[in-house]
Design an enzyme around this catalytic site. Structure first.
Site, PDB file in Angstrom:
ATOM      1  N   ASP A 268       1.049  -1.422   0.072  1.00  0.00           N
ATOM      2  CA  ASP A 268      -0.005   0.048   0.084  1.00  0.00           C
ATOM      3  C   ASP A 268       0.597   1.725  -0.066  1.00  0.00           C
ATOM      4  OD1 ASP A 268      -2.286   1.807   0.555  1.00  0.00           O
ATOM      5  OD2 ASP A 268      -2.755   1.750   2.621  1.00  0.00           O
ATOM      6  N   LYS A 275       1.925   7.892   0.380  1.00  0.00           N
ATOM      7  CA  LYS A 275       1.728   7.361   1.803  1.00  0.00           C
ATOM      8  C   LYS A 275       3.447   8.609   1.752  1.00  0.00           C
ATOM      9  CE  LYS A 275      -0.146   3.916   2.929  1.00  0.00           C
ATOM     10  NZ  LYS A 275      -1.291   4.060   4.566  1.00  0.00           N
ATOM     11  N   ASP A 286      -0.641  -5.414   4.656  1.00  0.00           N
ATOM     12  CA  ASP A 286      -1.161  -4.720   4.556  1.00  0.00           C
ATOM     13  C   ASP A 286      -2.132  -5.958   4.028  1.00  0.00           C
ATOM     14  OD1 ASP A 286      -2.686  -2.702   5.236  1.00  0.00           O
ATOM     15  OD2 ASP A 286      -2.813  -1.506   2.751  1.00  0.00           O
ATOM     16  N   ASP A 345      -5.484   6.530  -1.489  1.00  0.00           N
ATOM     17  CA  ASP A 345      -4.546   5.693  -0.120  1.00  0.00           C
ATOM     18  C   ASP A 345      -6.063   5.083   1.351  1.00  0.00           C
ATOM     19  OD1 ASP A 345      -2.862   4.514   1.913  1.00  0.00           O
ATOM     20  OD2 ASP A 345      -2.676   6.186   2.952  1.00  0.00           O
ATOM     21  N   GLU A 347      -7.651   2.296   0.486  1.00  0.00           N
ATOM     22  CA  GLU A 347      -8.127   0.948  -0.562  1.00  0.00           C
ATOM     23  C   GLU A 347      -8.523   0.448   0.219  1.00  0.00           C
ATOM     24  OE1 GLU A 347      -5.020   1.810   0.969  1.00  0.00           O
ATOM     25  OE2 GLU A 347      -5.196  -0.004   1.540  1.00  0.00           O
ATOM     26  N   ARG A 349     -10.953  -0.571   2.165  1.00  0.00           N
ATOM     27  CA  ARG A 349     -12.344  -0.620   1.465  1.00  0.00           C
ATOM     28  C   ARG A 349     -12.630  -0.734   0.712  1.00  0.00           C
ATOM     29  NH1 ARG A 349     -12.893   4.978   4.908  1.00  0.00           N
ATOM     30  NH2 ARG A 349     -10.793   4.321   6.171  1.00  0.00           N
TER      31      ARG A 349
HETATM   32  N1  BES Z   1      -3.554  -0.005   5.162  1.00  0.00           N
HETATM   33  C1  BES Z   1      -3.753   1.469   5.446  1.00  0.00           C
HETATM   34  C2  BES Z   1      -3.724   1.499   7.355  1.00  0.00           C
HETATM   35  C3  BES Z   1      -2.644   1.520   7.909  1.00  0.00           C
HETATM   36  C4  BES Z   1      -2.213   1.992   8.987  1.00  0.00           C
HETATM   37  C5  BES Z   1      -2.641  -0.363   8.478  1.00  0.00           C
HETATM   38  C6  BES Z   1      -1.385   1.715   9.512  1.00  0.00           C
HETATM   39  C7  BES Z   1      -0.884  -0.267   8.943  1.00  0.00           C
HETATM   40  C8  BES Z   1      -0.370   0.767  10.119  1.00  0.00           C
HETATM   41  C9  BES Z   1      -4.749   1.959   4.920  1.00  0.00           C
HETATM   42  O1  BES Z   1      -5.141   1.476   4.049  1.00  0.00           O
HETATM   43  C10 BES Z   1      -4.560   3.898   5.385  1.00  0.00           C
HETATM   44  O2  BES Z   1      -4.094   3.915   4.553  1.00  0.00           O
HETATM   45  N2  BES Z   1      -5.502   4.027   5.312  1.00  0.00           N
HETATM   46  C11 BES Z   1      -5.703   5.870   5.912  1.00  0.00           C
HETATM   47  C12 BES Z   1      -7.116   5.827   5.516  1.00  0.00           C
HETATM   48  C13 BES Z   1      -7.357   7.160   5.480  1.00  0.00           C
HETATM   49  C14 BES Z   1      -7.130   7.967   4.099  1.00  0.00           C
HETATM   50  C15 BES Z   1      -8.884   7.869   5.320  1.00  0.00           C
HETATM   51  C16 BES Z   1      -6.048   5.610   6.823  1.00  0.00           C
HETATM   52  O3  BES Z   1      -5.620   5.331   7.870  1.00  0.00           O
HETATM   53  O4  BES Z   1      -4.688   7.112   7.391  1.00  0.00           O
HETATM   54 ZN    ZN Z   2      -4.358  -0.030   3.138  1.00  0.00          ZN
HETATM   55 MN    MN Z   3      -3.876   2.746   2.081  1.00  0.00          MN
END
Ligand code: BES
Ligand code: ZN
Ligand code: MN
Length: 499
Positions: A268, A275, A286, A345, A347, A349
């Site tokens: 991811d 990111k 991920d 990001d 993604e 869901r």
């Molecule tokens: N894979 C990430 C969530 C994550 C963060 C997993 C840290 C493990 C450690 C997910 O896809 C993501 O990027 N989520 C975003 C959502 C936001 C853009 C609404 C997040 O949590 O920042």
């Molecule tokens: Zn993710």
């Molecule tokens: Mn993400």
């Protein structure tokens, strides 16, 4: 690690591991020693701060009067509190001390303990399970490891009076450990090795255990209308995959299955909403939700669970490129609902939206549980100790909570409710894929809920528990495979036909 079960006897070499109760109360093995060696050990105890409290240890090298090279005392705590987890703490903690100690061979002495709710055979089996779980190591990429850094321990014998019964109880636990260790391997592999196609190939190996494995590629998913999942993978050179695993272990082959659904983002990067560089390497894990589902299917098939179970994992790589999805794009999910992708990001869901809908439609399962490293917000809420639990059904939520506790995979239920839905309103489509910072894990769950229909469903946000920064009794730091033991227990406790 070679693990065997045998009758108690004082070994003539290697390490012997002995439990001690809180208050420096010796267990039978110690009490049976001759006066000289027992005296030497108790003098060492007296000279230390070791009191027999849970997780305390004391290593006594070259103990006077004994042939063994060392005695490792492991605190058991109070007798009344020694349950399966206590036995696992005993075995796992011992491994933590001995794995790289230079010792090649260890014997774990299991004694009958007055007042403990756990029978010695069950104690021995659980100690054996912990030995397997704690001695896990992902070291295939070290080519220059020094001898003194390599684990030395090769053989563990668990000694119990009722060793035949211990071995019998250990059988299915050993198969669950197979699933846990397989999932840890998948999670630990870097993203240049584990990508959607190679992860699907790994899932296919479950066929050996009797799991029926089907793999859908992009063409088939396009036919099914999986625009949400495909949008996430469209910036990647790798073909997205959907893997369907079926274990039909119930007497009644037509009985509705339980279904497990996993987020499998093999890397991811965030996509166009890229990111920051710091820590981005962590996003190789991920796909831990998918790995947990694959590991669970392996465990259920391995121990021939009397249940019908379906595992579905959506595998994609989220990359930025000229073909990547853009913020503002609108995608149509398999359910027909449209989604405005505000942030590429968010993604996971999108992947789960189609995987959940597909699973509900095709299999009409009794219930559906998804596992996903879904939000950073769950780390803010719960840290690394509890996974987040969301559900549209109270009985299901209670059963999941009950299954997690005894296997050391605790969850904390968070609220859901219509009031959160307004955060997902889009000006152009049925919904947007992000709901803002406030209650970020909850709005993510509200999003998923729109794709499960009437199916009893629960969502486990494992972003905080899939990867550990420090060792625990049953898991060295790194991939935990959180969810495998939990789901195995959940099935065994509530959905398996009795033999
Ligand atoms: N894979 C990430 C969530 C994550 C963060 C997993 C840290 C493990 C450690 C997910 O896809 C993501 O990027 N989520 C975003 C959502 C936001 C853009 C609404 C997040 O949590 O920042
Ligand atoms: Zn993710
Ligand atoms: Mn993400």
């Amino acid at each position: 690690m070679k693990i065997s079960f045998a009758k108690p006897s004082l070994p003539a070499e290697g390490a012997v591991v002995v439990g001690m109760l809180e208050g420096r109360v010796p267990t039978a093995t110690l009490a049976r020693l001759d006066t000289e060696s027992r005296g030497a050990i108790m003098r060492a105890v007296a000279a230390s701060r070791f009191e027999g409290k849970k997780d305390q240890t004391l290593m006594i090298l070259a103990p006077a009067g004994l042939e063994v090279t060392r005695v490792l005392l492991v605190g058991l705590g109070k007798a009344e509190a020694i349950d399966a987890q206590g036995a696992q703490a005993f075995g796992g903690t011992a491994m933590g001390q001995l794995l790289s100690s230079g010792e090649g061979h260890a014997a774990l002495a299991v004694d009958a303990i007055d007042g403990s709710p756990l029978a010695p055979a069950a104690f021995a089996a659980n100690a054996g399970l912990a030995v397997r779980l704690r001695s896990y190591r992902f070291d295939k990429y070290f080519t220059k490891e020094k001898k003194e850094d390599k684990p030395s321990l090769k053989k563990v014998v668990v000694m119990a009076e009722d060793h035949a019964e211990a071995k019998r109880l250990f059988g299915p636990m050993d198969r669950v450990a197979d699933g846990v260790l397989f999932a840890r391997d998948l999670v630990s592999e870097p993203a240049n090795v584990i990508h959607p196609e190679s992860l699907a190939e790994q899932a296919k190996t479950l066929a050996e255990a009797g799991v029926d494995v089907e793999v859908l590629g992009e063409k088939q998913m396009r036919k099914l209308g999986m625009g949400a999942l495909l949008g996430v993978g469209q910036g990647s050179e790798r073909d997205s995959q959907l893997v369907v695993m079926r274990w039909m272990g119930a007497e009644d082959q037509d009985a509705a299955p339980v279904a497990f659904v996993g987020k499998g983002v093999t890397f991811d990067s965030g996509g166009i909403s890229i990111k920051p560089a710091g820590g981005m390497e962590e996003m190789k894990w991920d796909m831990a939700g998918a790995a947990a589902v694959i590991g669970t299917m392996m465990a259920l098939a391995g121990r021939k669970a009397r249940v019908n179970a379906v595992g579905v994992v959506g595998l994609v790589e989220n990359m930025p490129s000229g073909t990547a999805q853009r913020p503002g794009d609108v995608v149509t999910s398999m359910s027909g609902q449209t989604i405005e992708v505000i942030n590429t990001d968010a993604e996971g869901r999108l992947v789960l939206a189609d995987a959940l809908h597909y699973t509900a439609e095709r299999f009409k399962p009794k219930l559906m549980i998804d596992l996903a490293t879904l939000t950073g917000a769950i780390l803010i809420s719960l840290g690394n100790e509890y996974a987040g639990l969301f559900a549209n059904n109270d009985e299901l939520a209670d059963r999941i909570l009950a299954a997690g506790k005894p296997v050391g995979e605790p969850l904390w239920r968070l609220p859901m409710g219509e009031a959160y839905d307004k955060q997902l309103k889009s000006d152009i489509a049925d919904m947007k894929n992000v709901g803002g910072r406030e209650g970020g894990s909850i709005t993510a769950a509200q999003f998923l809920k729109r794709f499960v229909g009437e199916t009893p469903w629960a969502h486990l946000d494992i972003a905080g528990t899939a990867w550990a920064k420090k060792d625990t009794a049953t898991c060295p730091k790194g991939a935990t495979a959180f969810g495998v033991r939990l789901l195995d227990r959940f099935v065994a406790e509530f959905y398996e036909e009795k033999a």
